[in-house]
Design a protein around this motif. Structure first.
Motif, PDB file in Angstrom:
ATOM      1  N   MET A   1      20.487 -22.563 -24.528  1.00 27.10           N
ATOM      2  CA  MET A   1      20.088 -21.346 -23.847  1.00 27.10           C
ATOM      3  C   MET A   1      18.692 -20.908 -24.274  1.00 27.10           C
ATOM      4  N   GLU A   2      18.373 -21.143 -25.538  1.00 24.36           N
ATOM      5  CA  GLU A   2      17.091 -20.660 -26.036  1.00 24.36           C
ATOM      6  C   GLU A   2      15.902 -21.332 -25.360  1.00 24.36           C
ATOM      7  N   GLU A   3      16.094 -22.527 -24.794  1.00 21.45           N
ATOM      8  CA  GLU A   3      14.964 -23.172 -24.123  1.00 21.45           C
ATOM      9  C   GLU A   3      14.590 -22.461 -22.830  1.00 21.45           C
ATOM     10  N   LEU A   4      15.471 -21.602 -22.306  1.00 22.20           N
ATOM     11  CA  LEU A   4      15.149 -20.819 -21.118  1.00 22.20           C
ATOM     12  C   LEU A   4      14.390 -19.538 -21.440  1.00 22.20           C
ATOM     13  N   LEU A   5      14.374 -19.157 -22.713  1.00 16.75           N
ATOM     14  CA  LEU A   5      13.715 -17.904 -23.074  1.00 16.75           C
ATOM     15  C   LEU A   5      12.207 -18.020 -22.908  1.00 16.75           C
ATOM     16  N   ILE A  88      20.324 -12.254 -26.171  1.00 18.30           N
ATOM     17  CA  ILE A  88      20.283 -13.286 -25.130  1.00 18.30           C
ATOM     18  C   ILE A  88      20.925 -12.779 -23.844  1.00 18.30           C
ATOM     19  N   GLU A  89      22.023 -12.025 -23.967  1.00 18.26           N
ATOM     20  CA  GLU A  89      22.669 -11.463 -22.775  1.00 18.26           C
ATOM     21  C   GLU A  89      21.765 -10.497 -22.021  1.00 18.26           C
ATOM     22  N   GLU A  90      20.809  -9.906 -22.713  1.00 19.19           N
ATOM     23  CA  GLU A  90      19.888  -8.952 -22.088  1.00 19.19           C
ATOM     24  C   GLU A  90      18.739  -9.640 -21.344  1.00 19.19           C
ATOM     25  N   THR A  91      18.596 -10.943 -21.516  1.00 21.63           N
ATOM     26  CA  THR A  91      17.474 -11.634 -20.869  1.00 21.63           C
ATOM     27  C   THR A  91      17.767 -11.864 -19.385  1.00 21.63           C
ATOM     28  N   ILE A  92      16.717 -11.921 -18.604  1.00 24.42           N
ATOM     29  CA  ILE A  92      16.844 -12.142 -17.159  1.00 24.42           C
ATOM     30  C   ILE A  92      17.460 -13.515 -16.887  1.00 24.42           C
ATOM     31  N   ASP A  93      17.054 -14.521 -17.638  1.00 26.68           N
ATOM     32  CA  ASP A  93      17.567 -15.876 -17.396  1.00 26.68           C
ATOM     33  C   ASP A  93      19.076 -15.955 -17.596  1.00 26.68           C
ATOM     34  N   PHE A  94      19.586 -15.304 -18.637  1.00 25.80           N
ATOM     35  CA  PHE A  94      21.037 -15.304 -18.853  1.00 25.80           C
ATOM     36  C   PHE A  94      21.739 -14.587 -17.697  1.00 25.80           C
ATOM     37  N   LYS A  95      21.208 -13.442 -17.314  1.00 22.83           N
ATOM     38  CA  LYS A  95      21.812 -12.691 -16.209  1.00 22.83           C
ATOM     39  C   LYS A  95      21.779 -13.498 -14.914  1.00 22.83           C
ATOM     40  N   GLU A 156      31.482 -27.236 -17.944  1.00 23.09           N
ATOM     41  CA  GLU A 156      31.065 -27.466 -19.331  1.00 23.09           C
ATOM     42  C   GLU A 156      29.726 -26.787 -19.618  1.00 23.09           C
ATOM     43  N   PHE A 157      28.785 -26.897 -18.680  1.00 21.32           N
ATOM     44  CA  PHE A 157      27.477 -26.269 -18.876  1.00 21.32           C
ATOM     45  C   PHE A 157      27.633 -24.771 -19.079  1.00 21.32           C
ATOM     46  N   PHE A 158      28.409 -24.113 -18.204  1.00 19.25           N
ATOM     47  CA  PHE A 158      28.558 -22.666 -18.318  1.00 19.25           C
ATOM     48  C   PHE A 158      29.415 -22.267 -19.514  1.00 19.25           C
ATOM     49  N   TYR A 159      30.330 -23.125 -19.890  1.00 20.35           N
ATOM     50  CA  TYR A 159      31.074 -22.877 -21.119  1.00 20.35           C
ATOM     51  C   TYR A 159      30.099 -22.805 -22.298  1.00 20.35           C
ATOM     52  N   LEU A 160      29.164 -23.753 -22.361  1.00 22.58           N
ATOM     53  CA  LEU A 160      28.192 -23.768 -23.460  1.00 22.58           C
ATOM     54  C   LEU A 160      27.248 -22.573 -23.398  1.00 22.58           C
ATOM     55  N   VAL A 161      26.855 -22.177 -22.180  1.00 21.97           N
ATOM     56  CA  VAL A 161      25.993 -21.000 -22.027  1.00 21.97           C
ATOM     57  C   VAL A 161      26.713 -19.771 -22.565  1.00 21.97           C
TER      58      VAL A 161
END
Length: 193
Positions: A1-5, A88-95, A156-161
């Motif tokens: 997830m951090e690579e999207l920040l 991380i939950e507050e970031t636009i990418d996570f949302k 699996e991808f969303f589980y990891l996210v």
């Protein structure tokens, strides 16, 4: 997830880590030097972090005094991983990822309005997300906002996210109550010793 920040979000996480590791008064100049950014930019980061901590409980408090510096006050049971998850939950990418996973009838207009971002920002972020998804065997159609690919890979991808933010207490799966899953896991663990 951090690579999207974004780079600013990565810097804000670095501030949180640094302040958590050593409870002392840090000057804004020290923080700006550590992050390789301007002092004004560092103040913006501090203000944003302060707001997130304020909005999500009282385990962390960021105290900043204009001429003295910045100090992170934490309770005895404060968890860095919890506040990383909240951040991380507050970031636009996570949302954005969460909306793509949960919503079925999205349009780019609705999504941009919902996240309070411009359509150009939305498309830029979607392109970045599409690259990450493609690396995981998932295709994102940016115009229809539909995910396609092997269902197991998507799950699996969303589980990891969601696992990356599990310490915050947020439960993203509407069709599976958390207590049901917790009970099943406890049963499996006890039967396996």
């Amino acid at each position: 997830m951090e690579e999207l920040l974004s780079s600013s979000e990565q810097r804000e996480l670095k501030i949180i880590h640094l302040l958590y590791q050593e409870e002392k008064l840090w000057t804004v100049e020290q923080l700006a030097n550590y992050l390789q950014c301007s002092i004004d930019t560092c103040y913006r980061y501090i203000d944003r972090i302060k707001q997130i901590f304020y909005d999500h409980g009282n385990e962390f408090e960021l105290i900043s005094k204009k001429t003295k510096g910045v100090l992170l006050k934490k309770t005895e049971h404060a968890s860095l991983s919890k506040y990383e998850s909240i951040y991380i939950e507050e970031t636009i990418d996570f949302k954005l990822l969460s909306e793509l996973f949960h919503s079925t009838y999205l349009t780019t207009e609705k999504l941009a309005d919902h996240l309070f971002i411009s359509k150009s920002t939305l498309y830029r972020k979607l392109k970045k997300i599409a690259i990450l998804l493609r690396k995981n065997g998932i295709h994102l159609n940016i115009s229809t906002l539909q995910l396609t690919g092997n269902e197991v890979w998507i799950r699996e991808f969303f589980y990891l996210v969601y696992w990356s933010t599990s310490d915050s207490g947020f439960w993203p799966f509407e069709s599976v109550p958390k207590h049901v899953l917790t009970h099943r896991v406890e049963n499996i663990i006890s039967s396996q010793n």
